[in-house]
Design an enzyme around this catalytic site. Structure first.
Site, PDB file in Angstrom:
ATOM      1  N   ASP A   1       0.832  -1.198   0.000  1.00 45.62           N
ATOM      2  CA  ASP A   1       0.000   0.000   0.000  1.00 45.62           C
ATOM      3  C   ASP A   1       0.868   1.250   0.000  1.00 45.62           C
ATOM      4  O   ASP A   1       1.950   1.264   0.598  1.00 45.62           O
ATOM      5  CB  ASP A   1      -0.921  -0.015   1.234  1.00 45.62           C
ATOM      6  CG  ASP A   1      -2.061   0.968   1.117  1.00 45.62           C
ATOM      7  OD1 ASP A   1      -2.306   1.488   0.013  1.00 45.62           O
ATOM      8  OD2 ASP A   1      -2.721   1.226   2.150  1.00 45.62           O
TER       9      ASP A   1
ATOM     10  N   ASN B   1     -10.307  -3.025  -6.808  1.00 46.77           N
ATOM     11  CA  ASN B   1      -9.480  -2.140  -7.637  1.00 46.77           C
ATOM     12  C   ASN B   1     -10.027  -1.972  -9.050  1.00 46.77           C
ATOM     13  O   ASN B   1      -9.676  -1.010  -9.745  1.00 46.77           O
ATOM     14  CB  ASN B   1      -8.040  -2.663  -7.723  1.00 46.77           C
ATOM     15  CG  ASN B   1      -7.257  -2.499  -6.443  1.00 46.77           C
ATOM     16  OD1 ASN B   1      -6.336  -3.258  -6.154  1.00 46.77           O
ATOM     17  ND2 ASN B   1      -7.619  -1.498  -5.641  1.00 46.77           N
TER      18      ASN B   1
END
Length: 247
Positions: A21, A69
């Site tokens: 991340d 995503n």
């Protein structure tokens, strides 16, 4: 002195899972486009895989692209898929050189044809390698995975192929995408967030969690070694008491 010299090689986690991340925030902080962060993130993947090989890890799972995503802006998704194809094609020779076996979990049918073909080609080329097993979680979510397992079990129960009373935790595990892969001992999340984000919910039941503020493009060998050292300081009780572990 590198942190690797402090690691007890007899107490390594067998399986490390990583939520990578912070690529976008890292790029934004440098006044760059998000795609620049993703490109630099690929370098971190290479460095961490090499470090995993050096220290002797057996399994390394990286949360590469979640089902959520797909909801990102189309341009970013297309850029990520193009980067995925280029990265796998470019890294395959190094995976072979380092004896790394590649696997993938997730709803891979959603991948673009070129990404799917490139991925499967690399998986086939590295299938006989015996070093670190690198598992890419692509188009993956744990709720999707568990739901698909439940569907399969329900169909087989209706078809009388399985008795519902015979369904155990081990049976459920065999219906997940991670069948045959040991559960992670250590979860690492970069970028400062402290949540699992729909990642390996079943498999992380007894994992140790290591959260770091370091953005993924800055997470390299020493950061991995530091996380392993943190893991080795933890007492792994699995429901037992400390006294029972001594006996």
């Amino acid at each position: 002195m590198s942190l690797i010299e402090q690691i007890d090689k007899n107490r390594l986690p067998q399986h490390v899972a990583i939520i990578m991340d912070g690529n976008g925030r890292w790029a934004k902080a440098k006044g760059k486009d998000r795609s620049y962060g993703h490109q630099e993130g690929v370098v971190s993947v290479r460095k961490v895989v090499e470090a995993a090989t050096t220290v002797g890890l057996k399994y390394l799972t990286m949360y590469t692209f979640s089902t959520e995503n797909w909801n990102r802006p189309e341009a970013e998704v297309q850029a990520l898929m193009s980067l995925l194809v280029a990265a796998i094609h470019r890294e395959t020779p190094d995976l072979m050189k380092n004896n790394v076996r590649l696997m993938a979990i997730g709803n891979l049918d959603r991948l673009p044809a070129d990404a799917y073909a490139t991925l499967q080609d690399c998986i086939a080329q590295t299938s006989a390698n015996t070093g670190v097993t690198l598992i890419l979680a692509l188009s993956y979510s744990a709720r999707w995975e568990i739901t698909e397992a439940v569907k399969r079990l329900a169909r087989e129960a209706v078809e009388k192929k399985i008795n519902p009373d015979d369904i155990t935790e081990a049976v459920v595990s065999d219906y997940l995408t991670t069948k045959g892969i040991p559960d992670p001992d250590l979860l690492i999340r970069t970028g400062g967030e402290q949540r699992v984000s729909n990642f390996l919910l079943w498999q992380l039941s007894y994992a140790e969690f290591f959260f770091t503020d370091v953005y993924w493009p800055d997470f390299r060998e020493e950061e991995l070694y530091g996380a392993i050292l943190y893991y080795q300081q933890r007492e792994r009780r699995f429901g037992k008491t400390s006294e029972q572990l001594i006996l």
